[in-house]
Design an enzyme around this catalytic site. Structure first.
Site, PDB file in Angstrom:
ATOM      1  N   GLN A  62    -102.557  13.852  68.563  1.00 42.16           N
ATOM      2  CA  GLN A  62    -101.230  14.283  68.997  1.00 42.16           C
ATOM      3  C   GLN A  62    -100.820  15.614  68.373  1.00 42.16           C
ATOM      4  OE1 GLN A  62     -99.588  10.716  66.810  1.00 42.16           O
ATOM      5  NE2 GLN A  62     -97.844  12.105  66.512  1.00 42.16           N
ATOM      6  N   CYS A  68     -96.724   9.833  69.144  1.00 40.25           N
ATOM      7  CA  CYS A  68     -97.640   8.739  68.811  1.00 40.25           C
ATOM      8  C   CYS A  68     -97.497   7.561  69.766  1.00 40.25           C
ATOM      9  CB  CYS A  68     -97.415   8.287  67.379  1.00 40.25           C
ATOM     10  SG  CYS A  68     -95.713   7.818  67.008  1.00 40.25           S
ATOM     11  N   HIS A 361     -94.045   4.979  63.398  1.00 37.12           N
ATOM     12  CA  HIS A 361     -95.300   5.406  64.008  1.00 37.12           C
ATOM     13  C   HIS A 361     -95.889   4.282  64.852  1.00 37.12           C
ATOM     14  CE1 HIS A 361     -98.749   7.964  64.475  1.00 37.12           C
ATOM     15  NE2 HIS A 361     -99.578   7.195  63.778  1.00 37.12           N
ATOM     16  N   ASN A 383    -105.770   5.345  65.298  1.00 42.07           N
ATOM     17  CA  ASN A 383    -104.645   6.262  65.131  1.00 42.07           C
ATOM     18  C   ASN A 383    -104.759   7.395  66.142  1.00 42.07           C
ATOM     19  OD1 ASN A 383    -102.342   7.423  64.039  1.00 42.07           O
ATOM     20  ND2 ASN A 383    -103.079   7.372  61.939  1.00 42.07           N
TER      21      ASN A 383
END
Length: 444
Positions: A62, A68, A361, A383
């Site tokens: 990102q 996110c 997040h 992630n």
């Protein structure tokens, strides 16, 4: 009582009387606090082997944006698309989603300003709305509303621009423009202009926002052709399809999912649904609805989903007890208590109540490690911070970290019990905008 000279003398004497304090001072004053407090033995104990893993198509990035939640959601959908198209590597356009998210958020903000035009300008509610008209962050319900209205698009058909990957300046300008628009709309309401004239003015404002977004990101395709070779080398062409049609044919039905939270604060009952005032993006969408469950049921759902081979979107407070470069999320990764000779005693509920934690997040669970006794040891996390940290971008999360800092998961409704499904049908309790469950995932 003020701090006196005698107090200061006693404080210094107490500090200098301990050799541990002197050693800790020498360490922490000459390097990063996290480096000084890093628990080396615990780092060594965190292996990257999992009893159950779901293969994915790699980590995305990102970059310098707070998308996110969008990246995590699109990473779920891309696996469905790529499996159906038999693709080895594939990514969906995050810029396409970002374009319409900003436009819809602008409309949502202006409608909220009209609705609250008679509220005190300097009151908490209006000041809250003006604090962040179009931030990057979002929630699962916002992602669902975006996809169901605008569909999805292969990344190469609307790739990243400089501004989508580094959104701070664009957001600053958009927010200034929208605050100016808010001033105009509040004045129109004060002068008792007609609803028709107010809405007409709002459309003019949105036309400006559309122009700013297009200049920064490019124009989103309305229909497209998609040519590709599958993993076997076979050529394919999909012609004249809309992003919504592409989603319906190759994605999976997001309407079958539900947001589950674990918020153990005294003001929120388990087995109750909640929503948040003025949290959303698409006017007329389904909006945000959470079902609050106790930790045992909350965790069991995430476990079942992963064991069934389902990637699981979740939100957490990622800034807590994280070693970013090694990709470790663990409650014992730093020994701050020994470094400072003090105790940190917050539990999950008090941490939320006293403003020390919130959802920051969104990521995706891709694996779980269960020992021979059936105990969960750790979780594997995909992630969206690129592949240069962790294990090619994948993180390890201890089960104790899950307990303390994971606040929301998204699962298929099939995992709900009859009682849970009944609770989901009830009218949700409306939380104020500043409630910790009203935070959006934004970490970068």
């Amino acid at each position: 009582m003020k701090i006196s000279l005698e107090h200061l003398k006693q404080f210094r004497e107490n500090f200098e009387s301990s050799e541990k304090n002197m050693v800790a001072m020498n360490a922490a004053s000459n390097c990063a606090i996290n480096t000084a407090a890093l628990n080396r033995l615990h780092v060594q104990s965190m292996n990257r082997v999992f009893s159950n893993e779901i293969k994915t198509r790699g980590v995305t990035n990102q970059k310098k944006s707070g998308r996110c939640w969008m990246f995590a959601g699109l990473n779920l959908l891309r696996e469905s698309v790529a499996d159906k198209l038999n693709l080895e590597n594939f990514e969906l356009s995050q810029s396409y989603q970002m374009f319409y998210d900003k436009l819809e958020k602008a409309n949502y903000f202006l409608e909220s300003i009209i609705e609250t035009a008679k509220e005190d300008l300097h009151g908490r509610l209006v000041m809250w709305l003006l604090s962040k008209p179009v931030e990057d962050g979002g929630q699962w319900g916002m992602f669902v509303d975006l996809v169901e209205k605008y569909g999805i698009l292969p990344k190469e058909l609307m790739d990243e621009s400089f501004q989508t990957s580094d959104s701070a300046t664009m957001n600053k300008l958009l927010n200034t423009k929208l605050r100016e628009d808010a001033m105009v709309l509040r004045t129109m309401v004060e002068k008792k202009e007609t609803e028709k004239r107010i809405q007409s003015k709002k459309i003019e404002m949105l036309d400006e926002i559309y122009r700013i977004l297009s200049i920064n990101m490019g124009l989103p395709p309305q229909t497209f052709d998609y040519e590709y070779k599958d993993r076997d080398g076979n050529f394919h062409r999909i012609e004249n399809i809309t992003p919504v049609e592409f989603y319906k044919e190759f994605g999976f039905p997001l309407e079958d999912t539900v947001s589950i939270i674990n918020c153990p604060t005294p003001d929120k009952q388990f087995m109750k649904t909640y929503t948040v005032q003025y949290l959303g993006n698409v006017i007329g969408g389904k909006g945000i609805t959470y079902l609050n469950l106790d930790l045992k049921d909350f965790k069991e759902m995430a476990k079942k989903a992963i064991l069934d081979g389902n990637l699981t979107w979740f939100t957490a407070d990622v800034g807590k007890m994280m070693e970013r470069e090694k990709g470790i999320l663990d409650t014992e990764i730093y020994d701050f208590e020994k470094l400072y000779g003090t105790k940190f005693v917050f539990d999950k509920a008090s941490r939320l109540d006293y403003g020390d934690s919130l959802m920051t997040h969104a990521m995706v669970f891709t694996g779980i490690d269960i020992n021979s006794e059936g105990r969960i040891m750790k979780w594997k996390v995909e992630n969206s911070w690129g592949d240069q940290i962790g294990d090619k971008g994948y993180f390890i999360m201890s089960d104790s970290w899950f307990d303390q800092y994971v606040y929301e998961i998204v699962v298929d409704k099939k995992y709900l019990s009859k009682e849970m499904k009944q609770s989901l049908k009830e009218k949700p309790v409306v939380l104020p905008p500043w409630d910790p469950m009203g935070s959006v995932a934004f970490a970068r």
